[in-house]
Enzyme design. Structure first.
Site, PDB file in Angstrom:
ATOM      1  CG  ASP A   7      43.547  28.348  42.520  1.00  0.00           C
ATOM      2  OD1 ASP A   7      43.787  29.568  42.452  1.00  0.00           O
ATOM      3  OD2 ASP A   7      44.275  27.485  41.982  1.00  0.00           O
ATOM      4  CG  ASP A  66      43.482  41.637  41.299  1.00  0.00           C
ATOM      5  OD1 ASP A  66      42.287  41.370  41.115  1.00  0.00           O
ATOM      6  OD2 ASP A  66      44.347  40.760  41.522  1.00  0.00           O
ATOM      7  CG  HIS A 117      44.266  37.701  42.769  1.00  0.00           C
ATOM      8  ND1 HIS A 117      43.899  38.307  41.599  1.00  0.00           N
ATOM      9  CD2 HIS A 117      44.702  36.464  42.411  1.00  0.00           C
ATOM     10  CE1 HIS A 117      44.107  37.494  40.585  1.00  0.00           C
ATOM     11  NE2 HIS A 117      44.602  36.365  41.038  1.00  0.00           N
ATOM     12  CD  GLU A 166      38.722  37.338  41.938  1.00  0.00           C
ATOM     13  OE1 GLU A 166      37.545  37.532  42.271  1.00  0.00           O
ATOM     14  OE2 GLU A 166      39.064  36.857  40.851  1.00  0.00           O
TER      15      GLU A 166
END
Lengths: 419, 339
Positions: free
Chosen positions: B136, B205, B207, B212
């Site tokens: 990313d 979380d 991800h 996400e």
């Protein structure tokens, strides 16, 4: 030494750098005589270095800059005019071994004929294999105080009277970078202002002036003090003299100050007081004269006779110091030892600060990306020692016993190299 | 028996070669099944297999998720680095056969990069025939901004190794057309022959990359708008000036990572523990995108003790008991090759 194609990218590895006011472990990249940022080379150009050099954990710093040097190796820039070019090139070559990559050849108080003769011939040069580069001439005199002449010949000291006279005495000022002037002389402030408007830096020195005189000079554009403590009124707690410029609150910009850190011109305690008072202003200068590099005996500086004994050079028949015979790397070592400064601070005093005085710190005096690749490989295991000197990315001096600079071509991987 | 196990330790997904061996394996399984009944309970519930005992009888050796639990993040970094080195060296890359590696950024893999650089400098690994694809990059901040992922990779990895710059791919968050940039990235991965090993981390979380909660499990490389929690968490790196914090990022999709032939997920720290629990002890769910890897043929979940804090005691105990014995075999085997 092999000469490298100017567009080749050279990556110096296994080294530490004096960068950003500290020492970092990082590689050092050079191309086309400049220091380059490898990150855009990686992401934009997508190429690797053409050649690599193993620095064997040397410390890389910018090349030293000496803005006050009167001669050396038997030559004096203010006399022996028929050997001027020979003298300048001998000195320029000789000081490479002391780590100096740029200098200001200094002409002391002399008759007008000398200035007219010498100034047009001492041009700025970039430096290279032939010797250190010339940043501009430093004119120390003749507009100085007769009471603070030091070793300058009194018969050639001049009153200012006006800008026109200054031009008449000196002649063409195109090659001049820095002028030392006594600020208390009538007409000095106007001249300082005028010289600054022509892009010439001005220093106060050889002066009987007090702090107010100095402040007025700085507020008119003077930015340097020539060899602090020497040839000026001594510091007094009710009358600080020019030394008070280090902490004056009445000047519009901080000043730099030259210090001859040879253990003779300045007492170590005075060196420490100056440095601790204004650490960002200290500029190491050699003020070296013709006898530098020659050893003991009789020599001349300007129009005077000088006797060298040990590390001291004095006017024959007096106790007046006649200039120094110290080298820049010695000054740096002495500064670390006597003032207890860090290696980085000492190096900055010989590189960044003089570059700032000359208004050249965008190109000289740092290892910043885009600067000229004038740098040194130093050994810092023990007192600092110059191993190699580079100008424009080219090795111009290698100390005996230093590792040879070996350029390794990047080559395809051979699998058996890795287990 | 021991030497065969050693061989298997060294090769993930190793296959048995002879009938005789198969018989012995069946007997071993029978023996182990008696002593290791929790395996089936856990394995049946969450389709986990353990390479050490040859896996449950209903699964092929080729398909497994390994859970490697190490003492601390330092050990995780060391193991991950050695594993990458081993995989690259065993692959024997060359000018016509590049090893394609997928890479993350962030705090978790920093130690791994440090070790990889160290081993590279010691001559244990070259990246000359390695191609990398990062997961990313932020949209709209300069490439040389100190918070960009280009800067992270340059400072922590690329500048120290011998990778060919043309083979180090990072998404360009300043491309004139972001969608085209993402499509071209997918194509470059395809042209490179697909990713051999993708290293990644996991968010609190659950991800992976910037996928996400709520991201499609079959997503590809695309532009993602960052959620408020991420933006707030990042503010401290941008002088707490919210206007300077990037609001979007380009990220590989869950599907993109699932296409890799092997995935290694690093999970360290107690703040990741719940995410790890949801990743491997509960079902596949797009609210915990890393759970998608339960359906990946070859995944390693590489964890430290703290990351296991939300796992069932029996899960952890089981793996620990097994791994105390077999870990020594794997580690010694891998560690030995470096002495």
């Amino acid at each position: 030494m092999p000469s490298i194609a100017s567009s080749s990218i050279v990556q110096f590895k296994n080294c530490r750098l004096v960068r950003g006011r500290t020492i970092v472990k990082d590689d050092f990249w050079v191309r086309g005589g400049r220091i380059i940022n490898p990150e855009p080379v990686f992401f934009e150009e997508k190429v690797q270095a053409d050649l690599t050099v193993d620095c064997h954990d040397a410390l890389i710093c910018p090349g030293f800059i000496d803005i006050q040097i009167n001669g050396g190796y038997g030559y004096d820039f203010s006399s022996d005019l028929d050997k001027l070019e020979e003298g300048v090139s001998t000195v320029a070559k000789g000081i490479l071994s002391t780590g100096v990559t740029s200098f200001c050849p200094t002409v002391v108080t002399s008759p007008s004929s000398v200035y007219h003769e010498v100034l047009p011939r001492l041009k700025r040069t970039p430096g290279g294999k032939e010797g250190a580069g010339i940043l501009g001439i430093h004119l120390e005199g003749p507009f100085i105080s007769p009471e603070k002449k030091g070793a300058h010949p009194p018969e050639f000291i001049q009153k200012i009277e006006g800008i026109d006279k200054v031009h008449d005495i000196y002649g063409n000022l195109d090659n001049v970078g820095l002028i030392t002037i006594a600020p208390e002389l009538p007409g000095a402030l106007e001249v300082i202002h005028h010289l600054r408007s022509k892009g010439i830096k001005v220093s106060v020195g050889h002066s009987n002036g007090n702090l107010e005189d100095g402040e007025a000079a700085v507020n008119n554009g003077a930015s340097f003090i020539t060899h602090l403590f020497n040839a000026m009124l001594p510091f007094h707690h009710r009358d600080p003299g020019l030394v008070g410029l280090l902490t004056s609150q009445r000047i519009n910009q901080p000043v730099h100050y030259g210090i001859i850190a040879d253990g003779i011109h300045t007492h170590p305690a005075a060196l420490r007081i100056a440095h601790r008072t204004h650490p960002k202003g200290v500029v190491l200068v050699t003020d070296a004269m013709a006898a530098m590099g020659l050893g003991e005996g009789h020599h001349h500086i300007g129009q005077m006779e000088v006797l060298v004994k040990g590390q001291k050079a004095q006017l024959v028949g007096t106790n007046t110091l006649a200039g120094a015979i110290v080298t820049m790397d010695s000054c740096v070592r002495h500064f670390i030892k006597e003032a207890g400064v860090t290696v980085v601070e000492a190096i900055e005093a010989a590189t960044l600060h003089p570059a700032q005085v000359m208004g050249m710190d965008h190109l000289k005096g740092t290892l910043d990306f885009g600067s000229d690749a004038d740098f040194l490989l130093l050994s810092d295991k023990g007192p600092l020692k110059v191993l190699n000197t580079f100008i424009g990315g080219e090795c111009v001096y290698a100390a005996p016993g230093a590792h040879c600079i070996e350029y390794t071509q990047q080559r395809p991987l051979e699998e058996k190299v890795f287990s | 028996m021991k030497s065969r196990m050693n061989k298997e330790m060294g090769e993930v997904g190793g296959s048995y070669r002879s009938y005789g061996l198969r018989v012995s394996r069946a007997l071993l399984l029978l023996l182990l099944s008696v002593s290791c009944w929790p395996v089936y309970a856990v394995a049946a519930a969450s389709s986990l297999c353990i390479s050490t005992c040859g896996g449950c009888p209903c699964k092929s050796d080729k398909f497994k998720m390994r859970l490697v639990i190490l003492e601390d993040s330092e050990r995780v970094a060391e193991w991950a680095a050695r594993y990458i080195i081993k995989r690259i060296n065993d692959f024997s890359p060359g000018p016509n056969k590049f090893f394609v590696l997928g890479l993350p950024t962030g705090g978790t893999p920093l130690g791994t990069y440090r070790k990889l650089v160290q081993y590279h400098k010691a001559g244990k690994i070259s990246f000359k025939y390695v191609k990398t694809f990062n997961m990313d990059e932020y949209v709209g901040i300069p490439r040389d901004h100190d918070q960009s992922y280009h800067s992270f990779m340059w400072e922590n990895f690329f500048k120290h190794i011998d990778i060919d710059p043309a083979n180090a791919h990072v998404l360009d968050g300043n491309a004139p057309n972001l969608e085209t940039e993402c499509q071209q990235y997918e194509e470059k991965i395809k042209e490179a022959g697909g990713i051999e090993l993708f290293m990644g981390g996991i968010g609190p979380d659950g991800h992976i990359a910037f996928n996400e909660p709520g991201s499609s499990l079959v997503s590809r490389t695309r532009v993602k708008t960052l959620n408020q929690e991420t933006i707030t968490a990042n503010a401290r790196f941008f002088g707490n000036d919210m206007s300077k914090v990037p609001k979007q990022a380009l990220t590989v999709g869950v599907g993109t990572v699932m296409d890799a032939r092997e995935v290694m997920v690093l999970v360290t720290g107690s703040h990741k523990a719940y995410a790890l629990h949801m990743a491997i002890e509960e079902g596949v769910n797009h609210m915990w995108t890393v759970s998608a890897f339960q359906q990946h043929p070859r995944t390693i979940m590489l964890c430290d003790e703290d990351a296991t804090l939300e796992l069932k005691v029996k899960t952890v105990k089981y793996f620990k008991d097994l791994w105390t014995v077999h870990r020594k075999m794997i580690d010694d085997h891998m560690m030995e090759s470096f002495s």
